[in-house]
Design a protein around this motif. Structure first.
Motif, PDB file in Angstrom:
ATOM      1  N   ALA A  91      56.201  28.465 104.133  1.00 24.34           N
ATOM      2  CA  ALA A  91      55.216  27.533 103.559  1.00 24.34           C
ATOM      3  C   ALA A  91      53.836  27.727 104.188  1.00 24.34           C
ATOM      4  N   ARG A  92      53.481  28.969 104.521  1.00 22.87           N
ATOM      5  CA  ARG A  92      52.169  29.275 105.078  1.00 22.87           C
ATOM      6  C   ARG A  92      51.301  29.923 104.003  1.00 22.87           C
ATOM      7  N   THR A  93      50.132  30.359 104.381  1.00 17.83           N
ATOM      8  CA  THR A  93      49.250  31.063 103.449  1.00 17.83           C
ATOM      9  C   THR A  93      49.842  32.440 103.137  1.00 17.83           C
ATOM     10  N   PRO A  94      49.474  33.045 102.015  1.00 18.69           N
ATOM     11  CA  PRO A  94      49.989  34.379 101.703  1.00 18.69           C
ATOM     12  C   PRO A  94      49.717  35.395 102.810  1.00 18.69           C
ATOM     13  N   GLU A  95      48.557  35.323 103.425  1.00 19.41           N
ATOM     14  CA  GLU A  95      48.232  36.260 104.504  1.00 19.41           C
ATOM     15  C   GLU A  95      49.174  36.079 105.689  1.00 19.41           C
TER      16      GLU A  95
END
Length: 250
Positions: A91-95
């Motif tokens: 559930a983090r940013t795509p990067e």
């Protein structure tokens, strides 16, 4: 034969001498031999099944087959599956997801996902082996073959998420060989129906549609796919193939 040899030494842990002076072109073109690698893996599992099932109950045979497959592949695709789940479920940013997937350490999401995956695959194998159907040994034979074609959907139709990596070379080569890939798929579809009839077709279609949906969704999220996601696609397509075939076998 050299490209098949390259594919075998990359995708399996079968004790073969490593090919020397492998060029980037040879390595990327070896992907066309991945279904043949699957045939070798599937043939080994099929032979093990024929030898084991008369002497062991389905639960034990299923566990031994699952163990043998992991030994033959060195768990390379399962490792990609765990890394992928660590990133995608974070559930983090795509990067940040891509960074997590690149980390060689296995996190909680990857470990739990692997446990669930292996449990599902084991129960499907055990349930199939308990059925008095002549199709079951051939399902085991075809499972690695089809999965090593299905995962290439991601290679041929979706971009690669990183500037460098094994998968980048696959994607570049795929622009010239997409029609060959589709022709191989039609041949596999015919062989699946010829040997396994509708149970095999059901599994093939379910696995193909799921991987198409999975790779499309993940590619949109991350801006492309990675080698870990290719490995995850192989593992998931094997599971979905068995899941799709099971209702028509039982």
């Amino acid at each position: 034969m050299r490209k098949l040899w390259i594919a075998l030494t990359f995708l399996t842990r079968i004790p073969l001498p490593q090919p020397e002076n492998v060029t980037t072109e040879e390595f990327t073109q070896s992907q066309h031999y991945y279904p043949l690698v699957g045939l070798i893996l599937g043939g080994t599992l099929w032979l093990a099944l024929i030898l084991l099932l008369p002497h062991y109950p389905p639960l034990v045979t299923a566990a031994l087959l699952l163990t043998l497959e992991l030994i033959l592949t060195g768990g390379i695709h399962l490792d990609g599956f765990m890394d992928s789940m660590d990133g995608l479920l974070s559930a983090r940013t795509p990067e940040r997801m891509l960074e997590i997937m690149k980390d060689s350490h296995v996190g909680a999401f990857g470990a739990v996902s692997a446990m669930v995956y292996l449990l599902l695959k084991f129960t499907l194998l055990a349930g199939l082996l308990a059925l008095p159907s002549p199709f079951v040994p051939y399902l085991i034979l075809f499972m690695p073959i089809l999965s090593r074609w299905i995962f290439q959907i991601g290679v041929h139709f979706f971009p690669y998420a990183r500037a460098q990596g094994f998968g980048q070379g696959f994607h570049e080569a795929s622009l010239k060989t997409r029609w060959l890939f589709l022709g191989e798929g039609l041949l596999l579809l015919f062989l699946t129906y010829w040997v396994l009839h509708w149970p095999g077709i059901s599994g093939f279609i379910l696995a193909t549609l799921f991987i198409l949906f999975f790779t499309r969704k993940v590619s949109r999220l991350l801006g492309g796919l990675t080698g870990d996601l290719y490995g995850a696609s192989i593992e998931l397509s094997e599971l979905l193939f068995l899941l799709g075939a099971f209702p028509l076998i039982s």
